[in-house]
Design an enzyme around this catalytic site. Structure first.
Site, PDB file in Angstrom:
ATOM      1  N   GLY A 231      58.621  25.759  28.089  1.00 34.38           N
ATOM      2  CA  GLY A 231      58.744  27.063  27.975  1.00 34.38           C
ATOM      3  C   GLY A 231      60.248  27.268  27.185  1.00 34.38           C
ATOM      4  O   GLY A 231      60.738  26.369  26.388  1.00 34.38           O
ATOM      5  N   SER A 232      60.881  28.325  27.645  1.00 36.21           N
ATOM      6  CA  SER A 232      62.003  28.709  26.951  1.00 36.21           C
ATOM      7  C   SER A 232      63.411  27.658  27.057  1.00 36.21           C
ATOM      8  O   SER A 232      63.295  26.977  28.337  1.00 36.21           O
ATOM      9  CB  SER A 232      62.665  30.130  27.142  1.00 36.21           C
ATOM     10  OG  SER A 232      63.165  30.054  28.590  1.00 36.21           O
ATOM     11  N   THR A 233      64.328  27.585  26.346  1.00 34.20           N
ATOM     12  CA  THR A 233      65.379  26.691  26.399  1.00 34.20           C
ATOM     13  C   THR A 233      66.290  27.282  27.631  1.00 34.20           C
ATOM     14  O   THR A 233      66.739  26.503  28.196  1.00 34.20           O
ATOM     15  CB  THR A 233      66.319  26.782  25.033  1.00 34.20           C
ATOM     16  OG1 THR A 233      65.352  26.119  24.079  1.00 34.20           O
ATOM     17  CG2 THR A 233      67.505  25.980  25.296  1.00 34.20           C
ATOM     18  N   VAL A 235      65.453  28.698  30.390  1.00 33.35           N
ATOM     19  CA  VAL A 235      64.695  28.258  31.617  1.00 33.35           C
ATOM     20  C   VAL A 235      64.888  26.888  31.935  1.00 33.35           C
ATOM     21  O   VAL A 235      65.090  26.311  32.773  1.00 33.35           O
ATOM     22  CB  VAL A 235      63.424  28.802  31.851  1.00 33.35           C
ATOM     23  CG1 VAL A 235      62.614  28.404  33.183  1.00 33.35           C
ATOM     24  CG2 VAL A 235      63.430  30.517  31.878  1.00 33.35           C
ATOM     25  N   GLY A 236      64.513  26.284  30.530  1.00 31.76           N
ATOM     26  CA  GLY A 236      64.412  24.698  30.585  1.00 31.76           C
ATOM     27  C   GLY A 236      65.789  24.156  30.998  1.00 31.76           C
ATOM     28  O   GLY A 236      65.613  22.982  31.611  1.00 31.76           O
ATOM     29  N   GLU A 253      59.837  20.573  27.029  1.00 32.75           N
ATOM     30  CA  GLU A 253      59.505  21.009  25.471  1.00 32.75           C
ATOM     31  C   GLU A 253      59.701  22.536  25.661  1.00 32.75           C
ATOM     32  O   GLU A 253      59.128  23.183  26.147  1.00 32.75           O
ATOM     33  CB  GLU A 253      57.879  20.726  25.320  1.00 32.75           C
ATOM     34  CG  GLU A 253      57.741  20.808  23.896  1.00 32.75           C
ATOM     35  CD  GLU A 253      57.171  22.175  23.385  1.00 32.75           C
ATOM     36  OE1 GLU A 253      58.044  22.788  22.791  1.00 32.75           O
ATOM     37  OE2 GLU A 253      55.978  22.453  23.681  1.00 32.75           O
ATOM     38  N   CYS A 287      55.877  27.991  20.361  1.00 31.82           N
ATOM     39  CA  CYS A 287      57.310  27.353  20.121  1.00 31.82           C
ATOM     40  C   CYS A 287      57.404  26.705  18.980  1.00 31.82           C
ATOM     41  O   CYS A 287      58.634  26.599  18.297  1.00 31.82           O
ATOM     42  CB  CYS A 287      57.224  26.338  21.283  1.00 31.82           C
ATOM     43  SG  CYS A 287      56.023  24.949  21.081  1.00 31.82           S
TER      44      CYS A 287
END
Length: 487
Positions: A231-233, A235-236, A253, A287
């Site tokens: 997912g998004s950076t 949230v990651g 990822e 992505c």
């Protein structure tokens, strides 16, 4: 009539303990497509209970028995291609070609997982200890927490569970609130119908408002041993921090600010086609999508004219129409975020070469922007939508410097007729993935997939994926005689 689905826990379809549900909205029509159980932390505990209880039996099943389940699930998944295409169109706005690609690649991920069940599980090590057999062995972690995204739901959802299961782990899957069916329940259906034992895979859907509590309960449960998230950076970073606080490994990822480098000798028509595919497949919501096309100045204007001409004619609209190329953004919020990037750029001097106008139904037209400067949000931010930017560069050195001017590092492409020059550029790009004479969007189940820097860490796919989801142990056996001790 909308679809209604419950959680999947210990092989049974059960409502959330709270009795609450959440609506799953069609991004193109705005209508409710499905209603799913809104699980909470207490449901996460139930799911982990089931996964932990099933762990020993699943890990102890013979490799060939596990392999048969994955191969059967792959066939079932492909047999359900029409149902899958309908789900992707109505749940996330995926067009027909994208849905078919997702279906076949997800099935092949299952087949690759089937192969992983019989891979070597360790090696014999050299040792100076007399009479000792020294071994390095790989074994499953136990319970895996998988958090899957909406944008390539079959591919990325299946990737989050298939190899972890194949190497003997059990899984608790939390799918995206934007695609609880496509990246969660629909995938689990195929595996369960193929004979996956109860508890090996559990699915907890949730309301968006409860996401933080559900994820926290999942990662903090002491029986969960490893986490994977796509997912998004933004949230990651939160998930990686939470996993680290509990001393658990994570495979992340995340986002990308991906460049397509077009060198001076490139076949222009091929470069245009590659850029269009890389930028606008799935309306740019991948992505790996091309955010920036870096074109040698000697061919830049001709390239941009041809590129804009191709882009402005891409069929845009209803994702259920087989002719549609550009479907809607996943929701109205995502579309508005893209329009905000366009409007900010134009207000600060960007030139619209194609698209840029507002549409309804969460649609964003395929848009090409030039004259981008660092003052614009789109220069730095991941676009993740139906927009790309074109920059003129003076030769390979400037192209490499420009491409590396980002905190991301996922993927890239280089277009050239000189493979030596292409490889020279590829070696200097700071990305986890690069494709010479192709664009940035590509995936194969046997390939190591993952980025560097703020695009995440760890790898999915192939042997790298097996290593990510199994832990290495050192075991020795005193086969001859006894060990000697100093006292």
């Amino acid at each position: 009539m909308s679809i209604t689905r419950d959680l999947i826990i210990n092989g049974e379809h059960v409502p959330a303990l709270s009795g609450r549900t959440a609506e799953d909205v069609n991004p193109y029509t705005g209508e409710v497509y499905a209603t799913v159980a809104a699980g909470g932390p207490e449901d996460v505990t139930r799911a982990v209970d089931a996964a932990a209880a099933a762990s020993e039996e699943w890990a102890g099943m013979t490799p060939s028995a596990r392999r048969r389940i994955f191969l059967r699930a792959a066939d079932l998944f492909e047999e359900r291609i029409e149902e899958g295409a309908d789900i992707m169109a109505r749940e996330v706005g995926g067009v027909r070609g994208w849905a078919e690609f997702n279906t076949h690649l997800a099935a092949n991920i299952l087949r690759e997982a089937a192969g992983a069940t019989t891979l070597p599980q360790g090696e014999v090590l050299a040792t100076d200890l007399p009479g000792v057999r020294s071994m390095s062995v790989r074994q499953p972690y136990g319970v895996v927490a998988a958090i899957s995204p909406w944008n390539a739901p079959f591919i990325l959802g299946m990737r989050s569970i298939a190899v972890p299961l194949a190497v003997g782990n059990t899984v608790v899957l939390k799918p995206s609130e934007d695609a609880p069916l496509a990246c969660g329940l629909f995938l689990a259906d195929a595996l369960v119908d193929a004979g996956l034992p109860a508890g090996a895979l559990n699915v907890v859907t949730n309301d968006r408002a409860d996401a933080a509590d559900v994820v926290s309960a999942l990662i903090s449960d002491r029986r969960v041993r490893i986490v994977n998230f796509t997912g998004s950076t933004a949230v990651g970073r939160t998930i990686g921090t939470l996993a680290a606080q509990h001393l658990k490994p994570a495979v992340l990822e995340l986002g990308g600010k991906n460049s397509l480098v077009v060198l001076a000798d490139a076949d222009l028509d091929y470069a245009v086609d590659a850029a269009a595919f890389g930028a606008y497949m799935n309306a740019g919501q991948i992505c790996m999508s091309v955010d920036r096309v870096l074109v040698d100045r000697s061919i830049a204007e001709e390239f941009t004219e041809k590129f804009a001409e191709k882009v402005k004619d891409l069929p845009t609209g209803d994702p259920t129409d087989p002719a549609t190329v550009i479907g809607p953004a996943v929701n109205a919020r995502a579309a508005e975020r893209q329009y905000a990037l366009i409007e900010d750029a134009v207000a600060k001097g960007a030139v619209v070469r194609a698209g840029g106008h507002r549409l309804e139904n969460s649609l964003v037209p395929a848009t090409v922007l030039t004259e981008i400067t660092p003052a614009m949000d789109i220069f730095h931010d991941e676009i993740f939508g139906a927009i790309t930017t074109v920059f003129e560069v003076d030769g390979p050195d400037e192209a490499v410097e420009f491409a590396n001017n980002t905190n991301y590092g996922l993927t890239a492409g280089v277009i050239t007729e000189d493979l030596g020059a292409g490889m020279a550029v590829a070696k200097r790009l700071r990305t986890g993935i690069v494709h010479v004479n192709d664009q940035s969007v590509s995936d194969e189940p046997q390939a190591p997939f993952g980025g560097i820097q703020e695009s995440g860490y760890g790898k999915f796919g192939g042997q790298a994926g097996v290593e990510s989801f199994s832990e290495r142990r050192w075991i020795t056996v005193q086969e001859e005689g006894h060990a000697r001790f100093p006292f």
